[in-house]
Write a protein that holds these residues in place. Structure first.
Motif, short mmCIF file in Angstrom:
data_model
loop_
_atom_site.label_atom_id
_atom_site.label_comp_id
_atom_site.label_asym_id
_atom_site.label_seq_id
_atom_site.Cartn_x
_atom_site.Cartn_y
_atom_site.Cartn_z
N MET A 122 5.76 18.78 52.09
CA MET A 122 5.68 18.84 53.47
C MET A 122 3.99 19.02 53.67
SD MET A 122 6.62 19.50 56.14
CE MET A 122 8.44 19.89 56.11
N ARG A 123 3.23 19.54 52.70
CA ARG A 123 1.86 19.37 52.70
C ARG A 123 1.39 17.98 52.64
NH1 ARG A 123 2.32 23.66 48.74
NH2 ARG A 123 1.47 22.26 47.00
N PHE A 124 2.07 17.35 51.77
CA PHE A 124 1.58 15.75 51.90
C PHE A 124 1.94 15.03 52.89
CE2 PHE A 124 2.47 11.29 50.57
CZ PHE A 124 1.33 10.98 50.04
N LEU A 125 3.17 15.25 53.51
CA LEU A 125 3.40 14.19 54.81
C LEU A 125 2.76 15.04 55.98
CD1 LEU A 125 7.25 14.21 54.21
CD2 LEU A 125 5.60 12.35 53.98
N THR A 126 2.50 16.30 56.06
CA THR A 126 1.81 16.90 57.48
C THR A 126 0.46 17.03 57.33
OG1 THR A 126 2.45 19.17 56.59
CG2 THR A 126 4.01 17.94 57.81
N ALA A 171 -2.30 25.62 53.89
CA ALA A 171 -0.66 25.43 53.99
C ALA A 171 0.13 25.96 52.76
CB ALA A 171 -0.35 24.12 54.25
N GLU A 172 -0.26 25.83 51.68
CA GLU A 172 0.63 26.50 50.48
C GLU A 172 0.65 27.88 50.64
OE1 GLU A 172 0.53 26.32 45.43
OE2 GLU A 172 -1.23 25.69 46.81
N THR A 173 -0.36 28.56 51.03
CA THR A 173 -0.25 29.77 51.13
C THR A 173 0.72 30.50 52.24
OG1 THR A 173 -2.30 30.00 52.65
CG2 THR A 173 -2.59 30.53 50.41
N GLY A 179 -9.03 22.17 50.79
CA GLY A 179 -8.77 23.75 51.41
C GLY A 179 -7.68 23.67 52.53
N LEU A 180 -7.40 22.66 53.18
CA LEU A 180 -6.15 22.72 54.09
C LEU A 180 -4.97 22.79 53.54
CD1 LEU A 180 -7.72 19.79 56.87
CD2 LEU A 180 -7.63 22.50 57.17
N GLU A 181 -4.69 21.77 52.39
CA GLU A 181 -3.49 22.04 51.72
C GLU A 181 -3.42 23.44 50.99
OE1 GLU A 181 -2.90 18.56 49.09
OE2 GLU A 181 -4.72 17.51 50.15
#
Length: 229
Positions: free
Chosen positions: A134-138, A125-127, A120-122
């Motif tokens: 960036m989602r993967f790294l952060t 971040a996508e929205t 859900g956090l990813e």
């Protein structure tokens, strides 16, 4: 406990082999674990089974396959020799064997960490417009960090204790491929080598225990962080 120069050399070589195995195996293990945890594709179970084969195959079999592939007359080894890269009967081969034997431990630990991370956090971040990298790294990678560290520690401990695949692939050459397990075995076969073997056993046991304790602590921190999130 006084260690001879030869024993210090063995310990230093073992640490170099184990560290190299982890440094090169960890990035590949992270990528493989992410694919297994987040991607659905035909043959996913087969890929997982192949990755975990070193855990169930006799280590000698793994070492023999490495010798066939990466030996000086093997299809990969002979090609790499043209670039000056040699694995057979070299410390780099010991690192390769140790890395392959510890690779499933990295994948299992990191895959579990990725599966426990809240997707859900990813999505949130996508929205907000965050790119996949960036989602993967952060987000994903920091959440999985305790599992990554635990997998690295376990792989390091496995590399320090690797025997069967190593001795089959690179033999036991003093100063070149004779790591702690190989040295201990050689000393037990020599008259009067029991004292030196005992010292190396003690060193190996202490390092392995510390690695297992560190892995357990990191696993607990991962569980706590997932509960809090």
């Amino acid at each position: 406990m006084m260690l001879s120069s030869a024993e210090l050399e063995i310990i230093g070589l073992s640490l170099k082999v184990a560290t190299t195995a982890v440094l090169f195996g960890l990035p590949l293990g992270i990528g493989t674990a992410w694919v297994l945890a987040r991607c659905q594709f035909p043959g996913r179970s087969l890929l997982s089974g192949v990755i975990h084969l070193p855990l169930v195959l006799p280590p000698v079999v793994t070492g023999y396959v490495l010798l066939l592939l990466f030996g000086r007359t093997g299809p990969i080894g002979s090609w790499l020799e043209t670039f000056g890269v040699r694995f057979a009967f070299d410390w780099t081969g010991a690192a390769l064997a140790a890395g392959i034997m510890g690779f499933p431990l990295v994948v299992r630990s990191v895959r579990l960490a990725f599966e426990m991370a809240d997707p859900g956090l990813e999505r949130a971040a996508e929205t907000l417009g965050a790119a996949p990298a960036m989602r993967f790294l952060t987000i994903t990678l920091p959440l999985a960090l305790p599992g990554i560290l635990a997998g690295g520690v376990l792989a390091f401990a496995k590399a320090l204790g690797e025997f069967g695949a190593t001795i089959t692939f690179v033999s036991s050459i003093p100063g070149e491929t004779r790591t702690l397990p190989l040295a201990i075995y050689s000393l037990t076969q020599m008259p009067g080598g029991e004292a030196a073997a005992f010292r190396l056993v003690l060193i190996s046991t202490i390092v392995s225990i510390l690695a297992l304790v560190a892995s357990e602590v990191l696993a607990r921190r991962m569980s706590v962080s997932q509960v809090r999130s």
